[in-house]
Design a protein around this motif. Structure first.
Motif, PDB file in Angstrom:
ATOM      1  N   THR A 308       6.456  -2.736 -11.741  1.00  0.00           N
ATOM      2  CA  THR A 308       6.273  -3.754 -12.777  1.00  0.00           C
ATOM      3  C   THR A 308       6.043  -5.147 -12.206  1.00  0.00           C
ATOM      4  O   THR A 308       5.882  -6.098 -12.965  1.00  0.00           O
ATOM      5  CB  THR A 308       7.493  -3.785 -13.722  1.00  0.00           C
ATOM      6  OG1 THR A 308       8.693  -4.033 -12.979  1.00  0.00           O
ATOM      7  CG2 THR A 308       7.639  -2.455 -14.451  1.00  0.00           C
ATOM      8  N   GLN A 309       6.011  -5.274 -10.875  1.00  0.00           N
ATOM      9  CA  GLN A 309       5.797  -6.567 -10.227  1.00  0.00           C
ATOM     10  C   GLN A 309       4.772  -6.433  -9.095  1.00  0.00           C
ATOM     11  O   GLN A 309       5.067  -6.720  -7.941  1.00  0.00           O
ATOM     12  CB  GLN A 309       7.108  -7.093  -9.637  1.00  0.00           C
ATOM     13  CG  GLN A 309       8.196  -7.313 -10.667  1.00  0.00           C
ATOM     14  CD  GLN A 309       9.562  -7.556 -10.039  1.00  0.00           C
ATOM     15  OE1 GLN A 309      10.532  -7.827 -10.719  1.00  0.00           O
ATOM     16  NE2 GLN A 309       9.655  -7.444  -8.720  1.00  0.00           N
ATOM     17  N   PRO A 310       3.554  -6.004  -9.414  1.00  0.00           N
ATOM     18  CA  PRO A 310       2.555  -5.894  -8.346  1.00  0.00           C
ATOM     19  C   PRO A 310       2.153  -7.269  -7.844  1.00  0.00           C
ATOM     20  O   PRO A 310       1.636  -8.089  -8.592  1.00  0.00           O
ATOM     21  CB  PRO A 310       1.388  -5.168  -9.042  1.00  0.00           C
ATOM     22  CG  PRO A 310       1.548  -5.501 -10.494  1.00  0.00           C
ATOM     23  CD  PRO A 310       3.026  -5.627 -10.731  1.00  0.00           C
ATOM     24  N   ILE A 311       2.418  -7.535  -6.571  1.00  0.00           N
ATOM     25  CA  ILE A 311       2.237  -8.865  -6.005  1.00  0.00           C
ATOM     26  C   ILE A 311       0.771  -9.151  -5.674  1.00  0.00           C
ATOM     27  O   ILE A 311       0.301 -10.280  -5.807  1.00  0.00           O
ATOM     28  CB  ILE A 311       3.111  -9.026  -4.742  1.00  0.00           C
ATOM     29  CG1 ILE A 311       4.602  -8.834  -5.087  1.00  0.00           C
ATOM     30  CG2 ILE A 311       2.886 -10.376  -4.090  1.00  0.00           C
ATOM     31  CD1 ILE A 311       5.122  -9.823  -6.111  1.00  0.00           C
ATOM     32  N   LEU A 312       0.041  -8.118  -5.256  1.00  0.00           N
ATOM     33  CA  LEU A 312      -1.326  -8.309  -4.788  1.00  0.00           C
ATOM     34  C   LEU A 312      -2.296  -7.376  -5.488  1.00  0.00           C
ATOM     35  O   LEU A 312      -1.925  -6.273  -5.900  1.00  0.00           O
ATOM     36  CB  LEU A 312      -1.411  -8.059  -3.279  1.00  0.00           C
ATOM     37  CG  LEU A 312      -0.596  -8.969  -2.374  1.00  0.00           C
ATOM     38  CD1 LEU A 312      -0.623  -8.429  -0.940  1.00  0.00           C
ATOM     39  CD2 LEU A 312      -1.141 -10.387  -2.403  1.00  0.00           C
ATOM     40  N   SER A 313      -3.540  -7.809  -5.603  1.00  0.00           N
ATOM     41  CA  SER A 313      -4.638  -6.961  -6.051  1.00  0.00           C
ATOM     42  C   SER A 313      -5.636  -6.870  -4.898  1.00  0.00           C
ATOM     43  O   SER A 313      -6.308  -7.851  -4.579  1.00  0.00           O
ATOM     44  CB  SER A 313      -5.307  -7.544  -7.307  1.00  0.00           C
ATOM     45  OG  SER A 313      -4.447  -7.451  -8.421  1.00  0.00           O
ATOM     46  N   SER A 314      -5.702  -5.721  -4.268  1.00  0.00           N
ATOM     47  CA  SER A 314      -6.469  -5.585  -3.037  1.00  0.00           C
ATOM     48  C   SER A 314      -7.956  -5.406  -3.289  1.00  0.00           C
ATOM     49  O   SER A 314      -8.378  -5.003  -4.384  1.00  0.00           O
ATOM     50  CB  SER A 314      -5.938  -4.397  -2.228  1.00  0.00           C
ATOM     51  OG  SER A 314      -4.596  -4.609  -1.849  1.00  0.00           O
ATOM     52  N   THR A 315      -8.746  -5.677  -2.254  1.00  0.00           N
ATOM     53  CA  THR A 315     -10.197  -5.575  -2.360  1.00  0.00           C
ATOM     54  C   THR A 315     -10.748  -4.555  -1.373  1.00  0.00           C
ATOM     55  O   THR A 315     -10.111  -4.214  -0.375  1.00  0.00           O
ATOM     56  CB  THR A 315     -10.866  -6.936  -2.088  1.00  0.00           C
ATOM     57  OG1 THR A 315     -10.506  -7.376  -0.772  1.00  0.00           O
ATOM     58  CG2 THR A 315     -10.420  -7.979  -3.103  1.00  0.00           C
ATOM     59  N   ARG A 316     -11.928  -4.065  -1.685  1.00  0.00           N
ATOM     60  CA  ARG A 316     -12.679  -3.165  -0.821  1.00  0.00           C
ATOM     61  C   ARG A 316     -14.166  -3.525  -0.937  1.00  0.00           C
ATOM     62  O   ARG A 316     -14.564  -4.255  -1.849  1.00  0.00           O
ATOM     63  CB  ARG A 316     -12.479  -1.697  -1.220  1.00  0.00           C
ATOM     64  CG  ARG A 316     -11.051  -1.184  -1.123  1.00  0.00           C
ATOM     65  CD  ARG A 316     -10.604  -1.036   0.318  1.00  0.00           C
ATOM     66  NE  ARG A 316      -9.295  -0.392   0.417  1.00  0.00           N
ATOM     67  CZ  ARG A 316      -8.145  -1.023   0.415  1.00  0.00           C
ATOM     68  NH1 ARG A 316      -8.121  -2.345   0.289  1.00  0.00           N
ATOM     69  NH2 ARG A 316      -7.006  -0.362   0.530  1.00  0.00           N
ATOM     70  N   THR A 317     -14.997  -2.986  -0.035  1.00  0.00           N
ATOM     71  CA  THR A 317     -16.428  -3.235  -0.038  1.00  0.00           C
ATOM     72  C   THR A 317     -17.172  -1.907  -0.075  1.00  0.00           C
ATOM     73  O   THR A 317     -16.800  -0.972   0.658  1.00  0.00           O
ATOM     74  CB  THR A 317     -16.850  -4.017   1.221  1.00  0.00           C
ATOM     75  OG1 THR A 317     -16.100  -5.236   1.280  1.00  0.00           O
ATOM     76  CG2 THR A 317     -18.334  -4.348   1.185  1.00  0.00           C
ATOM     77  N   ALA A 318     -18.195  -1.819  -0.918  1.00  0.00           N
ATOM     78  CA  ALA A 318     -18.986  -0.591  -1.009  1.00  0.00           C
ATOM     79  C   ALA A 318     -19.739  -0.364   0.296  1.00  0.00           C
ATOM     80  O   ALA A 318     -20.365  -1.279   0.843  1.00  0.00           O
ATOM     81  CB  ALA A 318     -19.960  -0.677  -2.174  1.00  0.00           C
ATOM     82  N   THR A 319     -19.708   0.857   0.787  1.00  0.00           N
ATOM     83  CA  THR A 319     -20.348   1.188   2.063  1.00  0.00           C
ATOM     84  C   THR A 319     -21.778   1.685   1.895  1.00  0.00           C
ATOM     85  O   THR A 319     -22.499   1.826   2.883  1.00  0.00           O
ATOM     86  CB  THR A 319     -19.552   2.273   2.797  1.00  0.00           C
ATOM     87  OG1 THR A 319     -19.505   3.457   1.976  1.00  0.00           O
ATOM     88  CG2 THR A 319     -18.128   1.798   3.087  1.00  0.00           C
TER      89      THR A 319
END
Length: 426
Positions: A308-319
């Motif tokens: 209930t406390q997600p600190i980060l929203s991570s990123t990725r790049t399409a390959t």
């Protein structure tokens, strides 16, 4: 009540690449932890973003302020807000890459990689195998838990009779960093300097200040690695410097890449989690009563606080180029996984907004997922569990200090000050 928004409210006019449908272009800056609120559940304003009627791919224009503008990144990113789609981005290494993630060092011309975070398979595995033994549950239990418990009991005992503590600044900000510095072997006198550097890099939003902090910390870390090469000890930086990767010693770039990544990841996330965890219990005291009466629920409560406390929203790049949900994705397109939506997706979690320490199969994304799942997840969980065990054995029911500002940024910025009070027995 949370601010009411609809998709129409957040649509913006922006000249996006021609593979982006116009009706998918939205401003999701409010969902990235930069807009504070004073709700008991501060992530509630994002609840609607995982609804069935929300398109599975949205597109957020480039940031006009903050790191996006500072780093010259003028590209927008796709945003996924449903659990199943976030899971694919985190686990589908054929289509999504983690290369370049959190490489702030590029702002001062450094070319080494953040290891293992920014390394994709198959090379990712060799670095993870190199570091993982130091973060395994067995190693934490044997080598770290005694120190964790000693530090946390000392800190609690120091405030127990005062009936008051700033849980964010004086406790949450300090406790996990003391553990981290002991693990790495860093000198205690660097504590405040480390936190200052970290704040400048992650939160100042000022290029000159970020660059100065980056130069300061990297100069220190390189000198510290060199010192441990000359005089080994029993801590992690020394182990990294003297270890072997697939039978060979690590290169200079590999050494600084690993130590830098651990430094960056070891200072802020658990502190933010602690502040939000105790804020939630202060504003919703039935949670602390349940944990106090049923300490066997502590492990489940920690997982639920994390969910209930997600600190980060991570990123990725399409390959590569591919089609997804009827949209043409192009190689190099950036994707953001909106964990504050995915962790509450009703398609994955029953009654997702209810805090339930007995929730089963609580597979949230607070520690990300796939091969890049957080290296320090076991350590973070242990720090939080030990904190709750020792806190509830020493401190009675607590509450926010009357008049205290309990506004929170629902993300890494979290809450800087959280004065709590309790009744001291005389």
């Amino acid at each position: 009540m949370p601010q009411s928004r609809t998709l129409d409210d957040i649509r913006v006019d922006y000249e996006a690449p021609d593979n982006v449908p116009k009706d998918r272009i939205v401003d999701l800056s409010f969902a990235n932890g930069s807009e504070p609120n004073d709700l008991v559940d501060p992530y509630e304003p994002f609840a609607w973003l995982n609804s069935e009627d929300i398109p599975r791919l949205l597109y957020n224009p480039p940031m006009r302020h903050g790191l996006g503008a500072i780093s010259g990144n003028q590209r927008g990113n796709w945003v996924v807000s449903h659990y199943a789609d976030i899971e694919r981005v985190y686990t589908d290494n054929d289509h999504f890459s983690n290369a370049g993630t959190a490489e702030f060092q590029r702002l001062i011309g450094e070319t080494f990689k953040s290891i293992p975070l920014a390394i994709d398979p198959p090379d990712h595995q060799k670095y993870r195998l190199y570091l993982m033994p130091y973060f395994s549950p067995a190693r934490i239990t044997r080598d770290l838990e005694p120190r964790i418990r000693k530090v946390v009991t000392e800190m609690i005992d120091a405030v127990a009779d005062k009936g008051e503590v700033d849980m964010a600044w004086d406790f949450g900000r300090v406790y996990p960093v003391r553990i981290f510095m002991g693990l790495m072997g860093f000198p205690e006198e660097m504590f405040e300097q480390f936190l200052d550097w970290e704040w400048e890099i992650l939160h100042s939003g000022d290029l000159a200040r970020m660059q100065a902090a980056l130069r300061g910390v990297l100069d220190f870390l390189r000198a510290f690695i060199a010192e441990k090469e000359r005089a080994p000890d029993g801590h992690l930086v020394s182990a990294i410097a003297h270890g072997r990767i697939e039978g060979r010693p690590p290169t200079e770039d590999e050494k600084i890449g690993m130590v830098w990544f651990l430094w960056l990841g070891g200072l802020d996330t658990v502190a933010a989690t602690i502040a939000q965890m105790f804020r939630r219990m202060a504003l919703q005291p039935e949670i602390q009563r349940t944990i106090r009466e049923r300490p066997e629920l502590i492990n489940g409560a920690v997982e639920e606080f994390l969910r209930t406390q997600p600190i980060l929203s991570s990123t990725r790049t399409a390959t590569k180029d591919f089609e997804w949900h009827g949209v043409q994705v192009r190689k190099g397109d950036s994707f953001q996984c909106l964990n504050p939506a995915g962790n509450f997706d009703p398609a994955r979690f029953d009654d997702p907004r209810t805090f339930d320490p007995e929730r089963k199969a609580n597979r949230h994304f607070t520690f990300v997922g796939g091969v890049h799942i957080c290296l320090g997840a076991h350590l973070a969980r242990r720090e939080l569990r030990v904190l709750l065990e020792e806190w509830f054995s020493r401190i009675p029911e607590f509450r926010a200090k009357p008049g205290a500002d309990t506004t929170v940024f629902p993300g890494l910025l979290s809450i800087r000050n959280l004065p709590l009070v309790w009744d001291v027995k005389t």
